[in-house]
Design an enzyme around this catalytic site. Structure first.
Site, PDB file in Angstrom:
ATOM      1  N   ASP A 204       0.844  -1.273   0.175  1.00 18.84           N
ATOM      2  CA  ASP A 204      -0.020  -0.055   0.194  1.00 18.84           C
ATOM      3  C   ASP A 204       0.707   1.384  -0.099  1.00 18.84           C
ATOM      4  OD1 ASP A 204       1.231   0.404   2.497  1.00 18.84           O
ATOM      5  OD2 ASP A 204      -0.909   0.292   3.405  1.00 18.84           O
ATOM      6  N   ASP A 206       1.281   4.850   2.335  1.00 18.20           N
ATOM      7  CA  ASP A 206       1.055   5.359   3.546  1.00 18.20           C
ATOM      8  C   ASP A 206       1.490   7.171   3.594  1.00 18.20           C
ATOM      9  OD1 ASP A 206       0.633   2.689   4.821  1.00 18.20           O
ATOM     10  OD2 ASP A 206       2.360   2.214   4.394  1.00 18.20           O
ATOM     11  N   ASP A 290      -3.315   4.422   2.572  1.00 23.26           N
ATOM     12  CA  ASP A 290      -3.681   4.986   3.863  1.00 23.26           C
ATOM     13  C   ASP A 290      -3.489   6.401   4.152  1.00 23.26           C
ATOM     14  OD1 ASP A 290      -4.469   2.330   4.796  1.00 23.26           O
ATOM     15  OD2 ASP A 290      -2.891   2.076   6.233  1.00 23.26           O
TER      16      ASP A 290
HETATM   17  P1  DGT Z   1       4.021  -2.644   2.887  1.00 25.13           P
HETATM   18  O1  DGT Z   1       3.740  -4.077   3.134  1.00 25.13           O
HETATM   19  O2  DGT Z   1       4.930  -2.576   1.607  1.00 25.13           O
HETATM   20  O3  DGT Z   1       3.001  -1.588   2.993  1.00 25.13           O
HETATM   21  O4  DGT Z   1       5.189  -2.263   4.305  1.00 25.13           O
HETATM   22  P2  DGT Z   1       4.835  -1.234   5.292  1.00 25.13           P
HETATM   23  O5  DGT Z   1       6.003  -1.405   6.173  1.00 25.13           O
HETATM   24  O6  DGT Z   1       4.508  -0.056   4.701  1.00 25.13           O
HETATM   25  O7  DGT Z   1       3.680  -1.659   6.331  1.00 25.13           O
HETATM   26  P3  DGT Z   1       2.257  -1.217   6.501  1.00 25.13           P
HETATM   27  O8  DGT Z   1       1.819  -0.298   5.484  1.00 25.13           O
HETATM   28  O9  DGT Z   1       1.467  -2.223   7.085  1.00 25.13           O
HETATM   29  O10 DGT Z   1       2.275  -0.086   7.759  1.00 25.13           O
HETATM   30  C1  DGT Z   1       3.411   0.832   7.892  1.00 25.13           C
HETATM   31  C2  DGT Z   1       3.747   1.090   9.419  1.00 25.13           C
HETATM   32  O11 DGT Z   1       2.713   1.685   9.762  1.00 25.13           O
HETATM   33  C3  DGT Z   1       3.922  -0.160  10.143  1.00 25.13           C
HETATM   34  O12 DGT Z   1       5.078  -0.242  10.594  1.00 25.13           O
HETATM   35  C4  DGT Z   1       3.294   0.258  11.249  1.00 25.13           C
HETATM   36  C5  DGT Z   1       2.221   1.353  10.895  1.00 25.13           C
HETATM   37  N1  DGT Z   1       0.907   0.865  11.218  1.00 25.13           N
HETATM   38  C6  DGT Z   1       0.178   0.204  10.569  1.00 25.13           C
HETATM   39  N2  DGT Z   1      -1.082   0.040  11.197  1.00 25.13           N
HETATM   40  C7  DGT Z   1      -1.096   0.810  11.972  1.00 25.13           C
HETATM   41  C8  DGT Z   1      -1.982   0.870  13.090  1.00 25.13           C
HETATM   42  O13 DGT Z   1      -3.217   0.488  12.871  1.00 25.13           O
HETATM   43  N3  DGT Z   1      -1.700   1.861  14.091  1.00 25.13           N
HETATM   44  C9  DGT Z   1      -0.715   2.498  14.240  1.00 25.13           C
HETATM   45  N4  DGT Z   1      -0.364   3.265  15.272  1.00 25.13           N
HETATM   46  N5  DGT Z   1       0.364   2.294  13.262  1.00 25.13           N
HETATM   47  C10 DGT Z   1      -0.001   1.272  12.327  1.00 25.13           C
HETATM   48 MG    MG Z   2       2.672   0.335   3.621  1.00 24.22          MG
END
Ligand code: DGT
Ligand code: MG
Length: 366
Positions: A204, A206, A290
């Protein structure tokens, strides 16, 4: 310098937030195996096992060279009995028998397919599997009621399971910036998540949104969403109020101004190029985005908390609690000894409060 034939012994800190973990992973054969077992544990709601495998994988990601023998792992933290067994299997046989049998299992395959639907978590997938549903075709004909998110997830299944590229993330960033500029001048947009850590693809995109004047960000999210919707950029969106006050991860004493965080889970309609659309040729694709709005006073905590990786975040909070008697969240840092909040305007300050060396985003890929 390493003498030929000798075995290098590594020295590695036990918390992932004390280590520098780049995307340059010398042990992907091992970390892929451990990550798959972590994922399988999480899909089966075995969170303790999941974290143990994640910690073991993260430790190996931080090693400066490839591990070729078990003896190199002597004395290293984070490697439990089960993880060591898996590592040994991969080193000796090229693959882990447990990983191979997991990958082949009907349940794992079904959990992967079903949780690949946006809006479907491990619990829903388990309920469906118990009702005999193992794939999308069976789900479509099952008569199960899907919520709005799951309907959108099923409709855009292929697009949403296709990795998002950095170029697509940047294109969406420009759209979000335009939306924010149109509804409140001076607002700022920051890319967070995996792309901020330098990843080339993600599941996704962010973004964090704030305004330099405290309080101006209140009510911003609905306006941004309305603008995006009016321009036809959204295929789906759900805005939730900040769940901080109820969150288990939040500090024990929430401050009064902490109910302002808003989050929008969305699916963007991203136009691919300047080609002409025909019945057989779709010129757009669905991308998960997000959006989070944070007041400027909490922005440094929000940036730190949303940059990840998930394990790095978990380890930061564990370090804060266990080693510093502090509570860290995406909103604040509370010092339980001094009984007060510690203010910060940069990530560097937060690391300093925590007594940690500053780790830049590109080295938080634990
Ligand atoms: P990806 O799978 O390539 O999108 O990898 P990321 O590292 O971007 O993972 P993602 O998008 O699931 O989440 C990004 C960061 O945001 C993760 O390291 C922790 C934070 N995060 C995700 N969901 C929540 C939430 O519900 N609450 C809070 N406080 N932080 C969150
Ligand atoms: Mg992400």
């Amino acid at each position: 310098p390493q003498i030929s034939g000798s075995v290098a012994l590594f020295s590695v800190s036990s918390y992932a937030c004390q280590r520098r973990t780049t995307l340059d992973n010398h042990n992907s054969n091992l970390t892929d195996a451990l990550s798959l077992l972590a994922e399988n544990a999480e899909l089966n709601n075995e969170d303790g096992r999941g974290v143990a495998f994640r910690r073991a994988a993260a430790l190996l990601k931080a090693l400066p060279t490839q591990v070729i023998s078990m003896s190199q792992l002597r004395g290293l933290p984070c490697l439990g009995e089960h993880s060591l067994r898996v590592i040994k299997d991969v080193l000796e046989n090229g693959v882990s028998s447990e990983v191979e049998s997991t990958k082949q299992s009907k349940r794992y395959k079904a959990l992967k397919i079903l949780t690949g639907i946006f809006g479907v978590g491990a619990k829903t997938a388990d309920r469906w599997i118990r009702a005999g549903i193992y794939n999308l075709e069976q789900l479509r004909h099952s008569g199960q009621t899907l919520n709005r998110a799951q309907k959108a997830g099923l409709e855009h299944y292929d697009d949403l399971n296709e990795p998002v590229t950095k170029a697509e993330a940047d294109a969406i960033g420009e759209i979000v910036q335009k939306a924010v500029d149109s509804v409140l001048t001076g607002s700022q947009v920051a890319l967070s998540g995996g792309f901020r850590r330098g990843k080339l693809t993600g599941h996704d995109v962010d973004f964090l949104i704030t305004h330099p004047e405290e309080g101006k960000e209140v009510g911003l999210m609905p306006k941004v969403v309305a603008w995006l919707e009016s321009q036809g950029f959204l295929l789906y969106q759900k805005t939730t109020r900040n769940s901080y006050l109820e969150s288990k991860d939040g500090p024990a004493r929430p401050a009064s101004n902490m109910d302002r965080f808003e989050r929008c889970f969305s699916i963007f309609k991203l136009t691919k190029g300047k080609e002409q659309e025909t019945a057989s040729h779709k010129i757009w694709r669905a991308v998960r985005v997000d959006l989070v709005v944070s007041p400027i006073s909490q922005f440094a905590f929000a940036v730190l908390g949303w940059t990840g990786s998930k394990l790095f975040e978990r380890e930061l909070r564990r370090w804060a609690g266990h080693e510093k008697n502090m509570s860290l969240s995406s909103h604040a840092l509370f010092d339980n000894t001094q009984n007060k909040y510690l203010r910060a305007t940069s990530e560097e300050e937060i690391f300093a409060y925590l007594g940690l060396e500053y780790i830049p985003p590109s080295e938080r890929n634990a």
